[in-house]
Design a protein around this motif. Structure first.
Motif, mmCIF file in Angstrom:
data_model
loop_
_atom_site.group_PDB
_atom_site.id
_atom_site.type_symbol
_atom_site.label_atom_id
_atom_site.label_comp_id
_atom_site.label_asym_id
_atom_site.label_seq_id
_atom_site.Cartn_x
_atom_site.Cartn_y
_atom_site.Cartn_z
ATOM 1 N N ALA A 17 10.291 -42.979 -29.698
ATOM 2 C CA ALA A 17 9.164 -43.182 -30.478
ATOM 3 C C ALA A 17 9.502 -44.596 -30.944
ATOM 4 O O ALA A 17 8.534 -45.331 -31.119
ATOM 5 N N ALA A 18 10.564 -44.868 -31.537
ATOM 6 C CA ALA A 18 11.003 -46.381 -31.942
ATOM 7 C C ALA A 18 10.871 -47.403 -30.874
ATOM 8 O O ALA A 18 9.984 -48.383 -31.161
ATOM 9 N N THR A 19 10.945 -47.031 -29.575
ATOM 10 C CA THR A 19 10.927 -48.089 -28.362
ATOM 11 C C THR A 19 9.390 -48.276 -28.251
ATOM 12 O O THR A 19 8.867 -49.322 -28.137
ATOM 13 N N ALA A 20 8.671 -47.131 -28.118
ATOM 14 C CA ALA A 20 7.407 -47.367 -27.806
ATOM 15 C C ALA A 20 6.589 -47.933 -29.033
ATOM 16 O O ALA A 20 5.672 -48.732 -28.743
ATOM 17 N N ALA A 21 6.769 -47.813 -30.025
ATOM 18 C CA ALA A 21 6.092 -48.361 -31.299
ATOM 19 C C ALA A 21 6.402 -49.758 -31.487
ATOM 20 O O ALA A 21 5.635 -50.515 -31.675
ATOM 21 N N LEU A 39 6.496 -45.117 -39.188
ATOM 22 C CA LEU A 39 5.240 -44.120 -38.904
ATOM 23 C C LEU A 39 5.518 -43.404 -37.481
ATOM 24 O O LEU A 39 5.356 -42.307 -37.642
ATOM 25 N N SER A 40 5.811 -43.887 -36.498
ATOM 26 C CA SER A 40 5.744 -43.333 -35.146
ATOM 27 C C SER A 40 6.917 -42.348 -35.194
ATOM 28 O O SER A 40 6.741 -41.088 -34.693
ATOM 29 N N ALA A 41 8.173 -42.690 -35.533
ATOM 30 C CA ALA A 41 9.339 -41.829 -35.433
ATOM 31 C C ALA A 41 8.974 -40.642 -36.539
ATOM 32 O O ALA A 41 9.396 -39.497 -36.223
ATOM 33 N N SER A 42 8.509 -40.667 -37.546
ATOM 34 C CA SER A 42 8.103 -39.664 -38.631
ATOM 35 C C SER A 42 7.066 -38.886 -38.086
ATOM 36 O O SER A 42 6.756 -37.709 -38.193
ATOM 37 N N PHE A 69 1.612 -31.411 -40.902
ATOM 38 C CA PHE A 69 2.983 -31.628 -41.285
ATOM 39 C C PHE A 69 3.250 -33.153 -40.902
ATOM 40 O O PHE A 69 3.968 -34.007 -41.492
ATOM 41 N N ALA A 70 2.884 -33.686 -39.756
ATOM 42 C CA ALA A 70 3.341 -35.035 -39.292
ATOM 43 C C ALA A 70 2.481 -35.981 -39.957
ATOM 44 O O ALA A 70 3.040 -36.960 -40.278
ATOM 45 N N GLY A 71 1.104 -35.677 -40.607
ATOM 46 C CA GLY A 71 0.233 -36.568 -41.336
ATOM 47 C C GLY A 71 1.095 -36.709 -42.624
ATOM 48 O O GLY A 71 1.134 -37.806 -43.196
ATOM 49 N N LEU A 72 1.562 -35.915 -43.268
ATOM 50 C CA LEU A 72 2.053 -35.701 -44.464
ATOM 51 C C LEU A 72 3.639 -36.495 -44.370
ATOM 52 O O LEU A 72 3.897 -37.731 -45.148
ATOM 53 N N PHE A 73 4.364 -36.354 -43.552
ATOM 54 C CA PHE A 73 5.731 -37.092 -43.189
ATOM 55 C C PHE A 73 5.608 -38.590 -42.983
ATOM 56 O O PHE A 73 6.162 -39.258 -43.507
ATOM 57 N N CYS A 74 4.573 -38.948 -42.230
ATOM 58 C CA CYS A 74 4.413 -40.220 -41.887
ATOM 59 C C CYS A 74 3.804 -40.903 -42.951
ATOM 60 O O CYS A 74 4.104 -42.270 -43.101
ATOM 61 N N SER A 75 3.067 -40.393 -44.003
ATOM 62 C CA SER A 75 2.391 -41.090 -45.153
ATOM 63 C C SER A 75 3.379 -41.604 -46.080
ATOM 64 O O SER A 75 3.568 -42.459 -46.679
ATOM 65 N N ILE A 76 4.591 -40.539 -46.282
ATOM 66 C CA ILE A 76 5.462 -40.711 -47.285
ATOM 67 C C ILE A 76 6.436 -41.643 -46.881
ATOM 68 O O ILE A 76 6.763 -42.679 -47.296
ATOM 69 N N VAL A 106 6.279 -49.658 -46.451
ATOM 70 C CA VAL A 106 6.235 -50.733 -45.389
ATOM 71 C C VAL A 106 5.002 -51.325 -45.303
ATOM 72 O O VAL A 106 4.659 -52.335 -45.014
ATOM 73 N N ASP A 107 3.878 -50.280 -45.251
ATOM 74 C CA ASP A 107 2.434 -50.775 -45.203
ATOM 75 C C ASP A 107 1.960 -51.691 -46.500
ATOM 76 O O ASP A 107 1.343 -52.730 -46.011
ATOM 77 N N VAL A 108 2.546 -51.348 -47.520
ATOM 78 C CA VAL A 108 2.171 -52.467 -48.697
ATOM 79 C C VAL A 108 2.902 -53.792 -48.338
ATOM 80 O O VAL A 108 2.322 -54.661 -48.595
#
Length: 330
Positions: free
Chosen positions: A139-143, A216-219, A250-257, A262-264
């Motif tokens: 995920a980290a490489t692709a992202a 984001l992608s990893a989470s 679940f994925a949506g919650l984890f990646c939002s947290i 970082v998004d800010v």
């Protein structure tokens, strides 16, 4: 009376091998290509649905008043935008967003399994397909690759979604690309290539963009993959829409947290025309000192609403497209 000769499949494969035709490789390459297309289309659809939430989130993250200030709730920001700029303002940056998703999400989600396969083969079994390490690496490489390539489109999207007291300086997406490119040339010191200076302006904020993409992608992708795998293994759900919906929630919650802070920083860096920040670390320190640690979670409600919606739509569409194109589920 004509006769029909039946050639065993093994003989056909041998003939192709003798002619140096890479049978398995060709089908595998086509499979990866279709995953890229499926990922790009599903995320473009998800981004189109969640664009209003994305605009409001960006506006919230750009507000620099102290934590606890009024009128930064997502409904207040949305209502204010609709009243002052018109309802159409909630679709600002739509074209740039579609362009971004094509490359960014096409690579980060579509390339996820490609890198999983490559890392798994390279590890000679040291990395298991069930383990989280392989998933995070892939995920980290692709992202990282997708974020770096799509940064100019991401930058244009954020600039077009930002608030301008005297009206947006950008007529459309193409004009925004050209304007930012010219800004880079104009701000160059005269040393070096003007073309590189223009490209440098389009790659403003690339470091936090890549970091956000990786986080984001990893989470998101890894948690979707892991939750789905666990639920199937324990017999909670079989392959189908219930499983896909639960895993994507679940994925949506984890990646939002994980991605909101970082998004800010990414949004503040990309919209910093006055060069207030002297790099990512300085941007983080400035926000922390002036606004407090909770500033990194500005816009979280809308971030979760946007990413949650985006995650559900993108994974449901991705799984559906895979089935349509004759591919196995993720």
């Amino acid at each position: 009376m004509s006769t029909v000769s039946i050639i065993p499949i093994e003989e056909k494969v041998d003939v192709l091998k003798q002619k140096n035709v890479p049978v398995a490789k060709a089908s595998k390459t086509q499979d990866y290509a279709m995953k890229f297309v499926s990922a790009a289309l599903s995320n473009m659809a998800a981004s189109g649905v969640s664009n209003p939430q994305d605009v409001i989130k960006v506006r919230q993250q750009l507000r620099t008043h102290l934590p606890g200030g009024q009128k930064n709730a997502f409904w207040s920001v949305g209502a204010e935008m609709a009243r002052a700029e018109g309802v159409k303002s909630l679709m600002n940056g739509f074209t740039a967003s579609m362009l971004r998703e094509m490359f960014y999400s096409g690579l980060r989600l579509g390339g996820y399994e490609f890198f999983k396969d490559k890392y798994y083969a390279a590890s000679n079994g040291a990395l298991t397909r069930e383990g989280i390490t392989l998933k995070v690496l892939a995920a980290a490489t692709a992202a990282s690759l997708g974020s770096a390539i799509a940064n100019p489109a991401d930058l244009v999207k954020v600039r077009m979604q930002a608030y301008y007291p005297n009206g947006s300086p950008y007529k459309n997406t193409r004009h925004a690309f050209a304007s930012i490119f010219r800004e880079g040339i104009a701000s160059s010191t005269g040393r070096g290539s003007p073309i590189l200076a223009g490209l440098g302006a389009l790659y403003k904020g690339v470091v936090p963009t890549i970091v956000r993409g990786v986080v984001l992608s990893a989470s998101q992708i890894c948690s979707y993959d892991q939750v789905k795998q666990t639920l199937k293994k324990n017999g909670v759900f079989e392959e189908g829409i219930q499983l896909h919906m639960t895993a994507s929630l679940f994925a949506g919650l984890f990646c939002s947290i994980t991605s909101n802070p970082v998004d800010v920083v990414k949004v503040r860096s990309m919209t910093d025309k006055t060069k207030q920040f002297h790099g990512v670390v300085h941007c983080i320190r400035t926000i922390l000192v002036n606004e407090g640690p909770l500033a990194f979670y500005k816009g979280f409600g809308m971030c979760w609403g946007r990413l949650g919606t985006h995650t559900i739509v993108s994974f449901l569409a991705f799984e559906r497209l895979r089935k349509l194109f004759g591919m196995d589920p993720m």
